[in-house]
Design a protein around this motif. Sequence first.
Motif, PDB file in Angstrom:
ATOM      1  N   HIS A  57      30.702  46.595  33.436  1.00 32.95           N
ATOM      2  CA  HIS A  57      31.636  47.189  31.854  1.00 32.95           C
ATOM      3  C   HIS A  57      32.696  46.869  31.727  1.00 32.95           C
ATOM      4  CE1 HIS A  57      26.666  48.471  32.020  1.00 32.95           C
ATOM      5  NE2 HIS A  57      27.056  49.528  32.809  1.00 32.95           N
ATOM      6  N   LEU A  58      32.554  45.950  30.508  1.00 29.37           N
ATOM      7  CA  LEU A  58      33.542  45.550  30.132  1.00 29.37           C
ATOM      8  C   LEU A  58      35.199  46.586  29.981  1.00 29.37           C
ATOM      9  CD1 LEU A  58      33.614  41.414  29.681  1.00 29.37           C
ATOM     10  CD2 LEU A  58      34.021  42.888  31.645  1.00 29.37           C
ATOM     11  N   GLN A  59      33.903  47.282  29.224  1.00 29.00           N
ATOM     12  CA  GLN A  59      35.068  48.297  28.314  1.00 29.00           C
ATOM     13  C   GLN A  59      35.163  49.842  29.304  1.00 29.00           C
ATOM     14  OE1 GLN A  59      35.746  47.051  25.413  1.00 29.00           O
ATOM     15  NE2 GLN A  59      34.020  45.489  25.631  1.00 29.00           N
ATOM     16  N   ASN A  60      34.379  49.293  30.211  1.00 30.66           N
ATOM     17  CA  ASN A  60      34.936  51.065  30.847  1.00 30.66           C
ATOM     18  C   ASN A  60      34.450  49.787  32.894  1.00 30.66           C
ATOM     19  OD1 ASN A  60      34.896  52.777  32.213  1.00 30.66           O
ATOM     20  ND2 ASN A  60      32.541  53.916  32.246  1.00 30.66           N
ATOM     21  N   LYS A  61      35.353  49.463  33.205  1.00 29.21           N
ATOM     22  CA  LYS A  61      36.234  48.279  34.400  1.00 29.21           C
ATOM     23  C   LYS A  61      35.918  50.117  35.239  1.00 29.21           C
ATOM     24  CE  LYS A  61      38.319  45.193  31.958  1.00 29.21           C
ATOM     25  NZ  LYS A  61      39.612  44.342  31.810  1.00 29.21           N
ATOM     26  N   PRO A  69      36.118  51.632  39.084  1.00 27.50           N
ATOM     27  CA  PRO A  69      37.887  51.655  40.014  1.00 27.50           C
ATOM     28  C   PRO A  69      37.907  50.286  40.589  1.00 27.50           C
ATOM     29  CG  PRO A  69      37.062  53.719  39.860  1.00 27.50           C
ATOM     30  CD  PRO A  69      35.762  52.915  39.526  1.00 27.50           C
ATOM     31  N   ASP A  70      36.882  49.907  41.079  1.00 27.32           N
ATOM     32  CA  ASP A  70      36.140  49.055  42.194  1.00 27.32           C
ATOM     33  C   ASP A  70      36.978  47.292  41.719  1.00 27.32           C
ATOM     34  OD1 ASP A  70      35.763  50.426  44.766  1.00 27.32           O
ATOM     35  OD2 ASP A  70      34.014  50.443  44.789  1.00 27.32           O
ATOM     36  N   LEU A  71      36.863  47.492  40.413  1.00 26.19           N
ATOM     37  CA  LEU A  71      37.016  46.233  40.274  1.00 26.19           C
ATOM     38  C   LEU A  71      38.394  45.658  40.145  1.00 26.19           C
ATOM     39  CD1 LEU A  71      36.217  43.489  38.642  1.00 26.19           C
ATOM     40  CD2 LEU A  71      35.489  44.781  36.379  1.00 26.19           C
ATOM     41  N   LEU A  72      39.137  46.879  39.237  1.00 23.78           N
ATOM     42  CA  LEU A  72      40.601  46.799  39.099  1.00 23.78           C
ATOM     43  C   LEU A  72      41.026  46.645  40.500  1.00 23.78           C
ATOM     44  CD1 LEU A  72      40.321  50.303  36.611  1.00 23.78           C
ATOM     45  CD2 LEU A  72      40.496  47.339  36.225  1.00 23.78           C
ATOM     46  N   LYS A  73      40.633  47.512  41.510  1.00 23.64           N
ATOM     47  CA  LYS A  73      41.404  47.151  42.886  1.00 23.64           C
ATOM     48  C   LYS A  73      41.505  45.763  43.330  1.00 23.64           C
ATOM     49  CE  LYS A  73      38.961  48.745  46.371  1.00 23.64           C
ATOM     50  NZ  LYS A  73      38.044  49.848  47.534  1.00 23.64           N
ATOM     51  N   TYR A  74      40.101  45.363  43.466  1.00 29.30           N
ATOM     52  CA  TYR A  74      39.797  44.198  43.923  1.00 29.30           C
ATOM     53  C   TYR A  74      40.195  42.533  43.176  1.00 29.30           C
ATOM     54  CZ  TYR A  74      36.705  46.342  47.231  1.00 29.30           C
ATOM     55  OH  TYR A  74      35.772  46.441  48.480  1.00 29.30           O
ATOM     56  N   ASN A  75      40.676  42.999  41.870  1.00 26.84           N
ATOM     57  CA  ASN A  75      41.598  41.921  40.952  1.00 26.84           C
ATOM     58  C   ASN A  75      42.742  42.369  39.818  1.00 26.84           C
ATOM     59  OD1 ASN A  75      41.611  40.095  39.734  1.00 26.84           O
ATOM     60  ND2 ASN A  75      40.079  39.461  38.347  1.00 26.84           N
ATOM     61  N   PRO A  76      43.213  42.959  40.636  1.00 31.44           N
ATOM     62  CA  PRO A  76      44.571  44.000  39.754  1.00 31.44           C
ATOM     63  C   PRO A  76      44.902  42.991  39.167  1.00 31.44           C
ATOM     64  CG  PRO A  76      45.316  43.951  41.957  1.00 31.44           C
ATOM     65  CD  PRO A  76      43.303  43.268  41.685  1.00 31.44           C
ATOM     66  N   VAL A  77      44.885  41.482  39.206  1.00 32.50           N
ATOM     67  CA  VAL A  77      45.992  40.858  38.673  1.00 32.50           C
ATOM     68  C   VAL A  77      45.041  40.551  37.268  1.00 32.50           C
ATOM     69  CG1 VAL A  77      46.877  38.313  38.332  1.00 32.50           C
ATOM     70  CG2 VAL A  77      47.263  39.785  40.505  1.00 32.50           C
ATOM     71  N   HIS A  78      43.600  40.226  37.779  1.00 30.80           N
ATOM     72  CA  HIS A  78      42.968  40.145  36.193  1.00 30.80           C
ATOM     73  C   HIS A  78      42.210  40.827  35.125  1.00 30.80           C
ATOM     74  CE1 HIS A  78      45.106  35.504  35.723  1.00 30.80           C
ATOM     75  NE2 HIS A  78      44.674  35.363  37.458  1.00 30.80           N
ATOM     76  N   LYS A  79      42.242  41.874  36.534  1.00 33.60           N
ATOM     77  CA  LYS A  79      41.174  43.406  35.929  1.00 33.60           C
ATOM     78  C   LYS A  79      39.891  42.348  35.023  1.00 33.60           C
ATOM     79  CE  LYS A  79      44.822  46.433  35.351  1.00 33.60           C
ATOM     80  NZ  LYS A  79      46.009  45.430  35.343  1.00 33.60           N
ATOM     81  N   LYS A  80      39.219  41.574  36.185  1.00 30.74           N
ATOM     82  CA  LYS A  80      38.019  40.693  35.281  1.00 30.74           C
ATOM     83  C   LYS A  80      36.326  40.542  36.012  1.00 30.74           C
ATOM     84  CE  LYS A  80      39.842  36.188  34.134  1.00 30.74           C
ATOM     85  NZ  LYS A  80      39.975  35.351  32.991  1.00 30.74           N
ATOM     86  N   ILE A  81      35.563  40.111  35.955  1.00 29.48           N
ATOM     87  CA  ILE A  81      35.067  39.538  36.638  1.00 29.48           C
ATOM     88  C   ILE A  81      34.401  37.941  36.392  1.00 29.48           C
ATOM     89  CG2 ILE A  81      33.168  41.174  36.668  1.00 29.48           C
ATOM     90  CD1 ILE A  81      32.470  38.862  34.385  1.00 29.48           C
ATOM     91  N   PRO A  82      34.619  37.587  36.822  1.00 29.33           N
ATOM     92  CA  PRO A  82      33.366  37.708  39.210  1.00 29.33           C
ATOM     93  C   PRO A  82      34.880  38.039  40.058  1.00 29.33           C
ATOM     94  CG  PRO A  82      33.293  35.550  38.519  1.00 29.33           C
ATOM     95  CD  PRO A  82      34.126  35.925  37.641  1.00 29.33           C
ATOM     96  N   VAL A  83      33.900  38.314  40.598  1.00 34.54           N
ATOM     97  CA  VAL A  83      34.862  39.279  41.845  1.00 34.54           C
ATOM     98  C   VAL A  83      33.802  38.973  43.202  1.00 34.54           C
ATOM     99  CG1 VAL A  83      36.026  40.832  43.057  1.00 34.54           C
ATOM    100  CG2 VAL A  83      36.918  40.215  40.846  1.00 34.54           C
ATOM    101  N   LEU A  84      34.090  38.039  44.169  1.00 37.03           N
ATOM    102  CA  LEU A  84      33.239  38.165  45.536  1.00 37.03           C
ATOM    103  C   LEU A  84      33.995  38.815  46.453  1.00 37.03           C
ATOM    104  CD1 LEU A  84      30.624  36.595  46.428  1.00 37.03           C
ATOM    105  CD2 LEU A  84      31.980  35.298  47.496  1.00 37.03           C
ATOM    106  N   VAL A  85      33.329  39.631  46.883  1.00 34.41           N
ATOM    107  CA  VAL A  85      33.686  40.557  48.239  1.00 34.41           C
ATOM    108  C   VAL A  85      33.530  40.266  49.356  1.00 34.41           C
ATOM    109  CG1 VAL A  85      34.909  42.964  49.441  1.00 34.41           C
ATOM    110  CG2 VAL A  85      34.657  41.979  46.472  1.00 34.41           C
ATOM    111  N   HIS A  86      33.830  39.533  50.246  1.00 37.20           N
ATOM    112  CA  HIS A  86      33.080  39.074  51.624  1.00 37.20           C
ATOM    113  C   HIS A  86      34.004  39.776  52.575  1.00 37.20           C
ATOM    114  CE1 HIS A  86      32.362  35.930  55.162  1.00 37.20           C
ATOM    115  NE2 HIS A  86      31.419  36.651  54.941  1.00 37.20           N
ATOM    116  N   ASN A  87      33.547  40.461  53.692  1.00 37.58           N
ATOM    117  CA  ASN A  87      33.789  41.471  54.447  1.00 37.58           C
ATOM    118  C   ASN A  87      35.209  42.106  54.037  1.00 37.58           C
ATOM    119  OD1 ASN A  87      32.088  40.744  55.897  1.00 37.58           O
ATOM    120  ND2 ASN A  87      33.360  39.182  57.228  1.00 37.58           N
TER     121      ASN A  87
END
Length: 222
Positions: A37-41, A43-61
């Motif tokens: 939810h882009l108005q309530n991102k 913590p995992d999204l912010l952790k995995y994409n700290p540069v742009h803080k947006k989707i999509p993010v693929l997490v592999h292993n």
Amino acid sequence: MAGEGVKLYGLWASPFSRRVEIALKLKGIPYDYIEEHLQNKSPDLLKYNPVHKKIPVLVHNGKPIAESQVILEYIDETWTGYPIMPADPYDRAMARFWAKFIDDKCIPPIWKSFWEAEEEQGTAFKEALENLNLLEKELERKKFFGGEKAGFVDIVANFIAYWVGALQEATGKEVLTKEKYPCLFKWGQDFASCSIINENLPPRDRLIAALKAHFEAAKASK
């Protein structure tokens, strides 16, 4: 194993998120999907994409990959099966060229043609038509940008194939029509009707309703 621990952080209505889902499904890769939810991102999204803080993010292993085009190439290089990128180095370079052209030169003016203030729409509309003309020429005598099968450029261009029609219906404005762009129009129909691709596009009625709500909210705020 390459197929273990695959997660996708996405948004149901995002063409960029759907690019990744299409690629994963074409490759037959099982994955866990996390709706953001882009108005309530999260913590995992912010952790995995700290540069742009947006989707999509693929997490592999446990390793995150951001930016949809980068993710598509990673998927193609990591898993065998359906080829997304061309095998020939020159063809790969051209695929990257047209994909960048679509993201940098096509999607922004198309989007602005629908949403910007009236005085700014004219310039954006003209730019959108000029760049769609270039894509139209590139598609002449081809079924898909990738040849006989949908590939990297086709997946990147999913916004043009599917979202533009929904935007036109939601707003009553026209950018891409069968009369102006017969090759692009037919390509869009062929792309969206491919079984795996069709199953991984957002429901049209729901998408149009969401776009109408966005359009009304944008008008009300001006």
